[in-house]
Write a protein that holds these residues in place. Structure first.
Motif, PDB file in Angstrom:
ATOM      1  N   ILE A  44      32.464 113.567  14.167  1.00  0.00           N
ATOM      2  CA  ILE A  44      31.032 113.874  14.356  1.00  0.00           C
ATOM      3  C   ILE A  44      30.313 112.641  14.923  1.00  0.00           C
ATOM      4  N   GLN A  45      30.693 111.478  14.399  1.00  0.00           N
ATOM      5  CA  GLN A  45      30.116 110.234  14.970  1.00  0.00           C
ATOM      6  C   GLN A  45      30.396 110.166  16.461  1.00  0.00           C
ATOM      7  N   THR A  46      31.659 110.455  16.819  1.00  0.00           N
ATOM      8  CA  THR A  46      32.038 110.350  18.238  1.00  0.00           C
ATOM      9  C   THR A  46      31.211 111.320  19.082  1.00  0.00           C
ATOM     10  N   LYS A  47      31.051 112.557  18.575  1.00  0.00           N
ATOM     11  CA  LYS A  47      30.278 113.559  19.321  1.00  0.00           C
ATOM     12  C   LYS A  47      28.839 113.085  19.547  1.00  0.00           C
ATOM     13  N   ILE A  48      28.232 112.570  18.470  1.00  0.00           N
ATOM     14  CA  ILE A  48      26.834 112.122  18.600  1.00  0.00           C
ATOM     15  C   ILE A  48      26.768 110.941  19.575  1.00  0.00           C
ATOM     16  N   GLN A  49      27.761 110.073  19.476  1.00  0.00           N
ATOM     17  CA  GLN A  49      27.750 108.900  20.368  1.00  0.00           C
ATOM     18  C   GLN A  49      27.908 109.313  21.832  1.00  0.00           C
ATOM     19  N   GLU A  50      28.725 110.330  22.067  1.00  0.00           N
ATOM     20  CA  GLU A  50      28.853 110.827  23.445  1.00  0.00           C
ATOM     21  C   GLU A  50      27.501 111.349  23.947  1.00  0.00           C
ATOM     22  N   GLU A  51      26.834 112.046  23.039  1.00  0.00           N
ATOM     23  CA  GLU A  51      25.530 112.597  23.388  1.00  0.00           C
ATOM     24  C   GLU A  51      24.547 111.466  23.728  1.00  0.00           C
ATOM     25  N   ILE A  52      24.615 110.405  22.933  1.00  0.00           N
ATOM     26  CA  ILE A  52      23.736 109.252  23.195  1.00  0.00           C
ATOM     27  C   ILE A  52      24.093 108.624  24.547  1.00  0.00           C
ATOM     28  N   ASP A  53      25.401 108.413  24.746  1.00  0.00           N
ATOM     29  CA  ASP A  53      25.835 107.757  25.995  1.00  0.00           C
ATOM     30  C   ASP A  53      25.407 108.575  27.217  1.00  0.00           C
ATOM     31  N   ALA A  95      19.807 107.753  15.856  1.00  0.00           N
ATOM     32  CA  ALA A  95      20.081 107.643  17.294  1.00  0.00           C
ATOM     33  C   ALA A  95      20.277 106.166  17.651  1.00  0.00           C
ATOM     34  N   THR A  96      19.408 105.307  17.134  1.00  0.00           N
ATOM     35  CA  THR A  96      19.509 103.873  17.460  1.00  0.00           C
ATOM     36  C   THR A  96      20.755 103.267  16.823  1.00  0.00           C
ATOM     37  N   PHE A  97      20.977 103.648  15.565  1.00  0.00           N
ATOM     38  CA  PHE A  97      22.130 103.096  14.848  1.00  0.00           C
ATOM     39  C   PHE A  97      23.446 103.457  15.548  1.00  0.00           C
ATOM     40  N   LEU A  98      23.591 104.738  15.900  1.00  0.00           N
ATOM     41  CA  LEU A  98      24.873 105.174  16.483  1.00  0.00           C
ATOM     42  C   LEU A  98      25.025 104.748  17.942  1.00  0.00           C
ATOM     43  N   PRO A 126      22.201 110.447  -4.950  1.00  0.00           N
ATOM     44  CA  PRO A 126      23.633 110.137  -4.894  1.00  0.00           C
ATOM     45  C   PRO A 126      23.839 108.707  -5.366  1.00  0.00           C
ATOM     46  N   GLU A 127      25.036 108.417  -5.874  1.00  0.00           N
ATOM     47  CA  GLU A 127      25.315 107.025  -6.268  1.00  0.00           C
ATOM     48  C   GLU A 127      25.382 106.165  -5.010  1.00  0.00           C
ATOM     49  N   ASP A 128      25.083 104.896  -5.181  1.00  0.00           N
ATOM     50  CA  ASP A 128      25.212 103.961  -4.068  1.00  0.00           C
ATOM     51  C   ASP A 128      26.700 103.792  -3.773  1.00  0.00           C
ATOM     52  N   PHE A 129      27.071 103.489  -2.544  1.00  0.00           N
ATOM     53  CA  PHE A 129      28.484 103.258  -2.256  1.00  0.00           C
ATOM     54  C   PHE A 129      28.624 102.214  -1.145  1.00  0.00           C
ATOM     55  N   LYS A 130      29.828 101.685  -1.032  1.00  0.00           N
ATOM     56  CA  LYS A 130      30.028 100.618  -0.054  1.00  0.00           C
ATOM     57  C   LYS A 130      30.519 101.184   1.274  1.00  0.00           C
ATOM     58  N   LEU A 131      29.966 100.608   2.343  1.00  0.00           N
ATOM     59  CA  LEU A 131      30.445 100.978   3.672  1.00  0.00           C
ATOM     60  C   LEU A 131      30.406  99.737   4.532  1.00  0.00           C
ATOM     61  N   GLN A 132      30.932  99.832   5.735  1.00  0.00           N
ATOM     62  CA  GLN A 132      30.782  98.708   6.662  1.00  0.00           C
ATOM     63  C   GLN A 132      30.583  99.209   8.089  1.00  0.00           C
ATOM     64  N   PHE A 133      29.914  98.376   8.868  1.00  0.00           N
ATOM     65  CA  PHE A 133      29.608  98.755  10.249  1.00  0.00           C
ATOM     66  C   PHE A 133      30.606  98.127  11.211  1.00  0.00           C
ATOM     67  N   LYS A 134      30.838  98.846  12.327  1.00  0.00           N
ATOM     68  CA  LYS A 134      31.635  98.292  13.425  1.00  0.00           C
ATOM     69  C   LYS A 134      30.730  98.305  14.643  1.00  0.00           C
ATOM     70  N   SER A 135      30.770  97.240  15.422  1.00  0.00           N
ATOM     71  CA  SER A 135      29.968  97.239  16.632  1.00  0.00           C
ATOM     72  C   SER A 135      30.688  98.106  17.661  1.00  0.00           C
ATOM     73  N   ARG A 136      29.995  98.954  18.389  1.00  0.00           N
ATOM     74  CA  ARG A 136      30.673  99.780  19.393  1.00  0.00           C
ATOM     75  C   ARG A 136      31.039  98.925  20.601  1.00  0.00           C
ATOM     76  N   ARG A 137      32.236  99.146  21.123  1.00  0.00           N
ATOM     77  CA  ARG A 137      32.666  98.315  22.246  1.00  0.00           C
ATOM     78  C   ARG A 137      31.684  98.457  23.419  1.00  0.00           C
ATOM     79  N   LYS A 138      31.252  99.718  23.629  1.00  0.00           N
ATOM     80  CA  LYS A 138      30.367  99.973  24.768  1.00  0.00           C
ATOM     81  C   LYS A 138      29.034  99.225  24.647  1.00  0.00           C
ATOM     82  N   TRP A 139      28.629  98.995  23.401  1.00  0.00           N
ATOM     83  CA  TRP A 139      27.310  98.391  23.176  1.00  0.00           C
ATOM     84  C   TRP A 139      27.321  96.883  23.413  1.00  0.00           C
ATOM     85  N   ARG A 140      28.477  96.251  23.084  1.00  0.00           N
ATOM     86  CA  ARG A 140      28.515  94.788  23.117  1.00  0.00           C
ATOM     87  C   ARG A 140      28.028  94.246  24.458  1.00  0.00           C
TER      88      ARG A 140
END
Ligand code: STR
Length: 506
Positions: free
Chosen positions: A326-335, A459-462, A488-502
């Motif tokens: 789903i992330q990939t789909k939204i990112q394609e839409e953004i791109d 939109a900005t985040f993705l 919901p309980e808090d949970f841990k996650l981490q971000f990756k920078s998108r290659r296209k964005w760098r």
């Protein structure tokens, strides 16, 4: 307290309450909804003993008692609605008849006896504050920053902070609350907090104290006389409200000292201006404009703005991680629609079908407030032909409505494509059984603001990042805390920078 006195009080209340509830039921003729078993004094509480949260319990009763049933919440006659058809009748068709709010010990404390918007009963004063908040939020004033610009600035500064956190596991909820409290903080007080400002930490503390102790089916709300005995719910609630009062009072006094009626910068100024206007022009019917009314309204907008949206943000992050496709789909839409030369704007929303569908599906599957805030019948009326006496409390089980198998195939599965038509275009409401912000005269005042924040943020985040669990963590669901909202309980996650964005900086 002496045991005999306690017994005496209990016996007297028992006799009075069981008598009034019997009288209440006998008085009314007509067809009545099927009722859970009910006993004098305790009403239907025996049927409600369960480890399940109340909305799931009510959903389970649906099989035996139907889409609409009644119960006695202690002495209070209550009707529960599990189907959208009845919900629409209550909220929109007969919205005015059901626009009341019941008195409850905890919400009366929170709202200083029914001031503000969310917990105030139907009245001209209530209507006045709703309108004022609405127009403050959404009316574009010339020469002022628009709502989109205010949100955009906070999104930009949050996302640039996220750049520095790429690759490091972090708790998401607190970051989200920080972002949201800055957006509503700007709108309410024209100020924002640094991430480790002690005042922000105090806000987090009081907010949690309120959320856990207000309106979530506490015994003291069912048997109000319990407030005369030591009670932990009320103790924590009062402590949290005192912290809130000191923070708000400081802001309020500062605003009063610097107030200029020709430069309204935020909601407090707008309220102070209304207070001043009322002194010179007599408004009819005259709304009540005491400092307590103003402060309760601001406190509510600020609290609601932080709490509700942070819940949905947390769930969106969670589902994005569970469904990388789903992330990939939204990112394609953004791109394809936005690219990397500029930040997303509200005007892009119409082209971002998959992102819109993901946000709507999150609001469906995880409604922030599964039972809404209880409504109260202001007159003798009816629902679906059943007689509803004035004073009946009406609980809408939004959870059951959003998880109704007849309306949603596999309702417990997260599937944004429900909100897409065959051409892949976003449909706003594929079923009338979708009302995450409620409906009618008491519909959420923050609906438009929330939708703007969700869209602009994700939109900005993705555009810049992807998100995943830190190595070693694999959650499939989040535990929830049930109260006036379902956190919901808090949970841990981490971000990756998108290659296209760098390398791109819009
Ligand atoms: C959150 C904590 C706080 O500081 C103040 C409030 C008052 C308004 C409440 C809010 C709360 C929780 C979410 C509510 C909102 C009013 C409307 C909203 C209950 C307790 C919902 O209906 C979801």
């Amino acid at each position: 307290m002496d045991l005999t006195v306690t017994t005496l009080i209990i016996t007297i209340s028992f006799v009075i309450l069981s008598f009034t509830s019997l009288v209440h039921k006998k008085l009314k003729g007509g067809k009545h909804p099927k009722s859970l078993p009910s006993f004098p004094f305790i009403g239907s509480l025996l049927s409600l003993r369960s480890n399940l949260p109340v909305h799931l319990l009510y959903q389970r009763f649906q099989k035996d008692y139907g889409d609409l049933f009644s119960l006695m919440m202690g002495p209070q006659y209550t009707v529960v609605i599990n189907h959208y058809r009845y919900a629409k009748e209550v909220l929109t068709k007969k919205g005015k008849f059901f626009a009341g709010r019941p008195n409850m010990v905890t919400t009366d404390l929170l709202s200083k006896d029914g001031k503000g918007i969310a917990f105030a009963n139907f009245s001209p004063t209530w209507r006045f504050y709703r309108k004022l908040v609405h127009s403050h939020l959404y009316t574009v004033k010339s020469g002022k920053e628009t709502l989109e610009e205010t949100i955009g600035k906070e999104v930009a500064s949050t996302c640039s902070k996220f750049e520095q956190l790429v690759g490091s596991p972090m708790d998401i909820m607190i970051e989200v609350v920080w972002f949201l409290s800055n957006v509503v903080g700007k709108l309410c007080f024209n100020s924002a907090h640094d991430r480790d400002d002690p005042e922000f930490l105090k806000v987090l503390e009081y907010k949690q104290g309120i959320v856990e102790n207000v309106g979530g089916y506490h015994l003291v709300d069912i048997f109000p006389w319990l407030k005369y005995f030591p009670n932990e719910t009320l103790q924590v609630l009062k402590r949290s409200l005192a912290i809130r009062e000191s923070i708000l009072m400081k802001k309020f006094e500062e605003h009063k000292a610097n107030f200029k009626s020709d430069s309204v910068k935020d909601l407090i100024d707008a309220l102070l201006k209304a207070q001043e206007n009322a002194k010179t022009n007599s408004l009819l019917p005259a709304p009540q404009l005491t400092d307590d009314h103003l402060m309760t309204t601001v406190g509510e907008v600020y609290g609601a703005g932080m709490e509700t949206t942070s819940i949905t943000f947390t769930w969106v992050f969670f589902y994005l991680i569970l469904h990388p496709e789903i992330q990939t789909k939204i990112q394609e839409e953004i791109d394809n629609n936005i690219g990397f030369e500029r930040t997303p704007k509200l005007s892009d929303k119409k082209n971002m079908h998959f992102l819109n569908a993901t946000i709507s599906e999150t609001l469906r599957i995880q409604p922030v407030s599964p039972l809404l805030i209880p409504h109260m019948a202001l007159v003798d009326t009816s629902i679906g032909g059943y007689a509803i006496p004035k004073g009946t409390q009406v609980t809408i089980n939004l959870w059951a409505i959003h998880h109704d198998e007849k309306e949603w195939k596999n309702p417990d599965v997260f599937d944004p494509t429900r909100f897409l038509n065959r051409e892949g275009k976003y449909i706003h409401s594929p079923s009338p059984s979708f009302m995450p912000f409620s409906a009618g005269p008491r519909i959420c005042v923050g609906e438009v603001l929330t939708k703007m924040q969700l869209f602009l943020f994700f939109a900005t985040f993705l555009q810049r990042f992807s998100v995943e669990f830190p190595p070693g963590l694999q959650l499939t669901d989040l535990k929830r805390k049930f109260g006036i909202v379902q956190q919901p309980e808090d949970f841990k996650l981490q971000f990756k920078s998108r290659r296209k964005w760098r390398g791109c900086t819009p």
